[in-house]
Design a protein around this motif. Structure first.
Motif, PDB file in Angstrom:
ATOM      1  N   HIS A  66       0.833  -1.198   0.000  1.00 49.06           N
ATOM      2  CA  HIS A  66       0.000   0.000   0.000  1.00 49.06           C
ATOM      3  C   HIS A  66       0.870   1.251   0.000  1.00 49.06           C
ATOM      4  CE1 HIS A  66      -3.723  -2.236   1.826  1.00 49.06           C
ATOM      5  NE2 HIS A  66      -3.307  -2.734   0.676  1.00 49.06           N
ATOM      6  N   ALA A  67       1.897   1.254   0.830  1.00 45.69           N
ATOM      7  CA  ALA A  67       2.804   2.402   0.863  1.00 45.69           C
ATOM      8  C   ALA A  67       3.541   2.550  -0.463  1.00 45.69           C
ATOM      9  CB  ALA A  67       3.803   2.246   2.005  1.00 45.69           C
ATOM     10  N   LEU A  68       3.979   1.434  -1.039  1.00 46.47           N
ATOM     11  CA  LEU A  68       4.709   1.490  -2.306  1.00 46.47           C
ATOM     12  C   LEU A  68       3.805   1.956  -3.438  1.00 46.47           C
ATOM     13  CD1 LEU A  68       7.290   1.000  -3.845  1.00 46.47           C
ATOM     14  CD2 LEU A  68       6.660  -1.415  -4.056  1.00 46.47           C
ATOM     15  N   THR A  69       2.583   1.469  -3.474  1.00 47.72           N
ATOM     16  CA  THR A  69       1.642   1.916  -4.505  1.00 47.72           C
ATOM     17  C   THR A  69       1.414   3.410  -4.400  1.00 47.72           C
ATOM     18  OG1 THR A  69       0.552  -0.245  -4.528  1.00 47.72           O
ATOM     19  CG2 THR A  69      -0.687   1.607  -5.424  1.00 47.72           C
ATOM     20  N   ASP A  70       1.243   3.921  -3.181  1.00 44.56           N
ATOM     21  CA  ASP A  70       1.060   5.359  -2.996  1.00 44.56           C
ATOM     22  C   ASP A  70       2.286   6.140  -3.451  1.00 44.56           C
ATOM     23  OD1 ASP A  70      -1.519   5.523  -2.138  1.00 44.56           O
ATOM     24  OD2 ASP A  70      -1.066   5.701  -0.011  1.00 44.56           O
ATOM     25  N   ALA A  71       3.477   5.594  -3.215  1.00 43.06           N
ATOM     26  CA  ALA A  71       4.694   6.286  -3.639  1.00 43.06           C
ATOM     27  C   ALA A  71       4.741   6.414  -5.160  1.00 43.06           C
ATOM     28  CB  ALA A  71       5.925   5.539  -3.126  1.00 43.06           C
ATOM     29  N   ILE A  72       4.397   5.345  -5.870  1.00 44.05           N
ATOM     30  CA  ILE A  72       4.407   5.380  -7.334  1.00 44.05           C
ATOM     31  C   ILE A  72       3.342   6.344  -7.842  1.00 44.05           C
ATOM     32  CG2 ILE A  72       4.010   4.024  -9.427  1.00 44.05           C
ATOM     33  CD1 ILE A  72       5.178   1.609  -7.887  1.00 44.05           C
ATOM     34  N   LEU A  73       2.133   6.244  -7.294  1.00 40.51           N
ATOM     35  CA  LEU A  73       1.063   7.145  -7.721  1.00 40.51           C
ATOM     36  C   LEU A  73       1.420   8.596  -7.437  1.00 40.51           C
ATOM     37  CD1 LEU A  73      -2.053   5.105  -6.499  1.00 40.51           C
ATOM     38  CD2 LEU A  73      -1.293   5.411  -8.863  1.00 40.51           C
ATOM     39  N   GLY A  74       2.059   8.835  -6.303  1.00 41.79           N
ATOM     40  CA  GLY A  74       2.457  10.193  -5.976  1.00 41.79           C
ATOM     41  C   GLY A  74       3.486  10.749  -6.941  1.00 41.79           C
ATOM     42  N   ALA A  75       4.430   9.918  -7.372  1.00 46.95           N
ATOM     43  CA  ALA A  75       5.474  10.379  -8.283  1.00 46.95           C
ATOM     44  C   ALA A  75       4.902  10.807  -9.630  1.00 46.95           C
ATOM     45  CB  ALA A  75       6.519   9.283  -8.474  1.00 46.95           C
ATOM     46  N   ILE A  76       3.816  10.183 -10.059  1.00 45.68           N
ATOM     47  CA  ILE A  76       3.245  10.525 -11.368  1.00 45.68           C
ATOM     48  C   ILE A  76       2.005  11.410 -11.246  1.00 45.68           C
ATOM     49  CG2 ILE A  76       4.173   8.426 -12.420  1.00 45.68           C
ATOM     50  CD1 ILE A  76       1.399   7.196 -12.302  1.00 45.68           C
ATOM     51  N   GLY A  77       1.718  11.879 -10.039  1.00 46.30           N
ATOM     52  CA  GLY A  77       0.614  12.811  -9.841  1.00 46.30           C
ATOM     53  C   GLY A  77      -0.756  12.201 -10.020  1.00 46.30           C
ATOM     54  N   GLU A  78      -0.911  10.941  -9.592  1.00 48.71           N
ATOM     55  CA  GLU A  78      -2.179  10.243  -9.788  1.00 48.71           C
ATOM     56  C   GLU A  78      -2.902   9.950  -8.472  1.00 48.71           C
ATOM     57  OE1 GLU A  78      -4.013   9.415 -12.312  1.00 48.71           O
ATOM     58  OE2 GLU A  78      -2.709   9.936 -13.990  1.00 48.71           O
ATOM     59  N   GLY A  79      -2.773  10.844  -7.481  1.00 50.50           N
ATOM     60  CA  GLY A  79      -3.517  10.672  -6.244  1.00 50.50           C
ATOM     61  C   GLY A  79      -2.944   9.572  -5.373  1.00 50.50           C
ATOM     62  N   ASP A  80      -3.842   8.861  -4.673  1.00 50.28           N
ATOM     63  CA  ASP A  80      -3.385   7.781  -3.810  1.00 50.28           C
ATOM     64  C   ASP A  80      -4.216   6.535  -4.055  1.00 50.28           C
ATOM     65  OD1 ASP A  80      -5.820   8.098  -2.465  1.00 50.28           O
ATOM     66  OD2 ASP A  80      -4.934   9.233  -0.823  1.00 50.28           O
ATOM     67  N   ILE A  81      -3.897   5.496  -3.319  1.00 49.18           N
ATOM     68  CA  ILE A  81      -4.529   4.198  -3.540  1.00 49.18           C
ATOM     69  C   ILE A  81      -6.044   4.241  -3.320  1.00 49.18           C
ATOM     70  CG2 ILE A  81      -4.192   3.337  -1.185  1.00 49.18           C
ATOM     71  CD1 ILE A  81      -3.327   0.671  -2.430  1.00 49.18           C
ATOM     72  N   GLY A  82      -6.478   5.098  -2.388  1.00 49.18           N
ATOM     73  CA  GLY A  82      -7.912   5.187  -2.115  1.00 49.18           C
ATOM     74  C   GLY A  82      -8.701   5.791  -3.252  1.00 49.18           C
ATOM     75  N   VAL A  83      -8.057   6.615  -4.073  1.00 45.94           N
ATOM     76  CA  VAL A  83      -8.733   7.197  -5.238  1.00 45.94           C
ATOM     77  C   VAL A  83      -9.044   6.122  -6.263  1.00 45.94           C
ATOM     78  CG1 VAL A  83      -8.457   8.782  -7.189  1.00 45.94           C
ATOM     79  CG2 VAL A  83      -7.704   9.478  -4.896  1.00 45.94           C
ATOM     80  N   HIS A  84      -8.095   5.220  -6.459  1.00 50.78           N
ATOM     81  CA  HIS A  84      -8.235   4.190  -7.501  1.00 50.78           C
ATOM     82  C   HIS A  84      -8.967   2.947  -6.992  1.00 50.78           C
ATOM     83  CE1 HIS A  84      -5.422   6.239 -10.288  1.00 50.78           C
ATOM     84  NE2 HIS A  84      -4.897   6.696  -9.154  1.00 50.78           N
ATOM     85  N   PHE A  85      -8.819   2.651  -5.705  1.00 52.88           N
ATOM     86  CA  PHE A  85      -9.428   1.446  -5.131  1.00 52.88           C
ATOM     87  C   PHE A  85     -10.091   1.805  -3.794  1.00 52.88           C
ATOM     88  CE2 PHE A  85      -5.715   0.215  -7.637  1.00 52.88           C
ATOM     89  CZ  PHE A  85      -6.279  -0.687  -8.530  1.00 52.88           C
ATOM     90  N   PRO A  86     -11.204   2.518  -3.842  1.00 53.56           N
ATOM     91  CA  PRO A  86     -11.832   2.975  -2.595  1.00 53.56           C
ATOM     92  C   PRO A  86     -12.272   1.805  -1.711  1.00 53.56           C
ATOM     93  CG  PRO A  86     -13.295   3.323  -4.481  1.00 53.56           C
ATOM     94  CD  PRO A  86     -11.964   2.949  -5.039  1.00 53.56           C
ATOM     95  N   PRO A  87     -12.032   1.905  -0.414  1.00 51.27           N
ATOM     96  CA  PRO A  87     -12.421   0.815   0.494  1.00 51.27           C
ATOM     97  C   PRO A  87     -13.929   0.622   0.579  1.00 51.27           C
ATOM     98  CG  PRO A  87     -11.591   2.712   1.711  1.00 51.27           C
ATOM     99  CD  PRO A  87     -11.293   2.968   0.277  1.00 51.27           C
ATOM    100  N   SER A  88     -14.688   1.594   0.091  1.00 56.81           N
ATOM    101  CA  SER A  88     -16.147   1.440   0.076  1.00 56.81           C
ATOM    102  C   SER A  88     -16.622   0.516  -1.037  1.00 56.81           C
ATOM    103  CB  SER A  88     -16.811   2.816  -0.092  1.00 56.81           C
ATOM    104  OG  SER A  88     -16.364   3.438  -1.292  1.00 56.81           O
ATOM    105  N   ASP A  89     -15.726   0.199  -1.977  1.00 58.54           N
ATOM    106  CA  ASP A  89     -16.065  -0.671  -3.109  1.00 58.54           C
ATOM    107  C   ASP A  89     -15.797  -2.120  -2.705  1.00 58.54           C
ATOM    108  OD1 ASP A  89     -16.315  -2.050  -5.507  1.00 58.54           O
ATOM    109  OD2 ASP A  89     -15.391  -0.457  -6.681  1.00 58.54           O
ATOM    110  N   MET A  90     -16.841  -2.921  -2.647  1.00 55.05           N
ATOM    111  CA  MET A  90     -16.714  -4.302  -2.181  1.00 55.05           C
ATOM    112  C   MET A  90     -15.918  -5.184  -3.136  1.00 55.05           C
ATOM    113  SD  MET A  90     -17.896  -4.223   0.752  1.00 55.05           S
ATOM    114  CE  MET A  90     -17.841  -5.974   1.118  1.00 55.05           C
ATOM    115  N   ARG A  91     -15.659  -4.695  -4.343  1.00 60.17           N
ATOM    116  CA  ARG A  91     -14.831  -5.486  -5.270  1.00 60.17           C
ATOM    117  C   ARG A  91     -13.441  -5.728  -4.696  1.00 60.17           C
ATOM    118  NH1 ARG A  91     -14.508  -2.460 -10.776  1.00 60.17           N
ATOM    119  NH2 ARG A  91     -14.505  -0.663  -9.347  1.00 60.17           N
ATOM    120  N   TRP A  92     -12.983  -4.810  -3.834  1.00 56.35           N
ATOM    121  CA  TRP A  92     -11.612  -4.904  -3.350  1.00 56.35           C
ATOM    122  C   TRP A  92     -11.526  -5.528  -1.962  1.00 56.35           C
ATOM    123  CZ3 TRP A  92     -10.049  -4.531  -7.806  1.00 56.35           C
ATOM    124  CH2 TRP A  92     -10.500  -3.553  -8.688  1.00 56.35           C
TER     125      TRP A  92
END
Length: 396
Positions: free
Chosen positions: A278-304
């Protein structure tokens, strides 16, 4: 009028012997080019194209493990087919695999051409509206000599009537399938699919090719390919950081960097609670300006719920590739009293490397304790921090 269905055959069944002359032993389609295997780049060129295409890859019978290690996954990527001794026969196997779905159009692409850009692909597809086939090609600029005995010039060709063919080569599926089936019954090997189409009497048009759409054939082609990726583009290095914390709850194992580690507790979270990924994914997303893990995979979505966090990491890596970037290095630090991390570091690096298609040498994983202080010291939870260094096209 319904939209025409499109399929792609990527021919990757060769052994890459000419490239292997440099002693690497790795077939060219599986060798890394600027952080990604050549075949991965080729496949993504079509999966990321705006047109919705099904893609099937024809691989060598001995390369199933290599292909699986690419971790290619997409709803429109079909299971690979086993190719044959020749390129022509491998294409036919791909056509047979697509026959049950009977697409309207088919593109046939060499795996060793990783630079088929969206403009070339679209031009080939557009040309099929009025032609049986279409190929990208470049005008021949060198003077071409015909040499019959290997030493003496016999004649000079009229280069105004010559063109250098590239791929993808596109056709109406039924016509090229029929032509390939007939061609397989005669003792002749054709050099490309357009030659089979010509032999079968189909009309094949030319569309403008691209000088960067090279076919990697010899060892020094990799150096040229690297220059194509990085030489003409102003690049900048971006740094992203990630931080995550998860508490422990009753269980028997934790997931860390994609590796299951037996423990007297597990980490609590909506997914598999892999705090490090989770921390590593956020680091990559942050480097390319794409928000954080919760933006792409919200915990409210039961798919995840219960999802493996390597899915999140792969998504971040795909975004880097789609933006024309490459991962330079990744650094993960885990802070906990237990479990012991060091014995699992090699497996963790392998998981990250395979998920992102990068070299293990670009990944660092470290661990430390909190000297029994605070909630970490009381083994109530653990923390992970990560940084990502990523080279991206400059945006002014």
């Amino acid at each position: 009028m319904r939209e025409k269905s499109i399929a792609v055959i990527i021919v990757a069944a060769g052994k890459g012997e000419r490239v292997n002359a440099d002693g690497t032993g790795e077939p060219k389609q599986y060798r890394t080019l600027a952080g990604l295997p050549v075949l991965t780049r080729t496949v993504r060129a079509f999966l990321y194209h705006p047109a919705q295409m099904q893609v099937v890859v024809a691989i060598h019978a001995d390369h199933a493990d290599r292909y699986a290690a690419l971790n290619l996954s997409h709803p429109r990527l079909l299971s690979p087919v086993i190719g044959a001794e020749t390129r022509q026969a491998s294409v036919l196997e791909g056509l047979k695999a697509l026959a049950p779905s009977r697409p309207d159009l088919v593109l046939i692409q060499d795996a060793a051409r990783p630079f088929a850009n969206p403009q070339i692909i679209s031009a080939v597809l557009d040309a099929l509206a009025d032609n049986d086939g279409a190929i990208p090609a470049l005008p021949v600029t060198d003077t071409i000599k015909r040499v019959r005995d290997g030493n003496q010039i016999a004649t000079t060709e009229d280069r105004t009537q010559l063109a250098a063919a590239q791929t993808p080569q596109g056709f109406r599926f039924g016509q090229i399938f029929s032509a390939h089936m007939r061609a397989s019954t005669i003792p002749r090997q054709f050099t490309d699919d357009a030659e089979i189409a010509e032999w079968a009497g189909l009309r094949v048009a030319l569309v403008p090719g691209d000088r960067d759409n090279i076919k990697i054939t010899h060892p020094d082609d990799f150096a040229r390919a690297e220059r194509i990726i990085h030489g003409d583009t102003a690049l900048e290095t971006r740094i992203g950081t990630g931080f995550d914390v998860h508490q422990f709850e009753p269980g028997d194992a934790v997931w860390l960097c994609g590796v299951r580690i037996p423990h007297h507790a597990k980490l609590k979270g909506h997914s598999d609670a892999d705090v490090a990924l989770h921390a590593l994914t956020d680091a990559i997303l942050g480097a390319i300006g794409e928000g954080d893990i919760g933006v792409h995979f919200p915990p409210s979505d039961m798919r995840w719920k219960g999802a493996a966090s390597v899915v999140f990491l792969k998504h971040a890596g795909d975004l880097v590739a789609k933006a024309g970037g490459r991962i330079i290095n990744l650094d993960v630090t885990m802070i906990c009293e237990a479990p012991k991390i060091v014995p699992h570091v090699p497996a963790m690096r392998d998981v990250i490397a395979q998920t992102l298609g990068i070299a293990v040498s670009r990944i660092a994983i470290k661990a430390t304790t909190n000297e029994q202080l605070g909630f970490i010291g009381r083994e109530e939870g653990m923390v992970a921090m990560a940084s990502a260094s990523i080279e991206m096209p400059r945006v002014d």
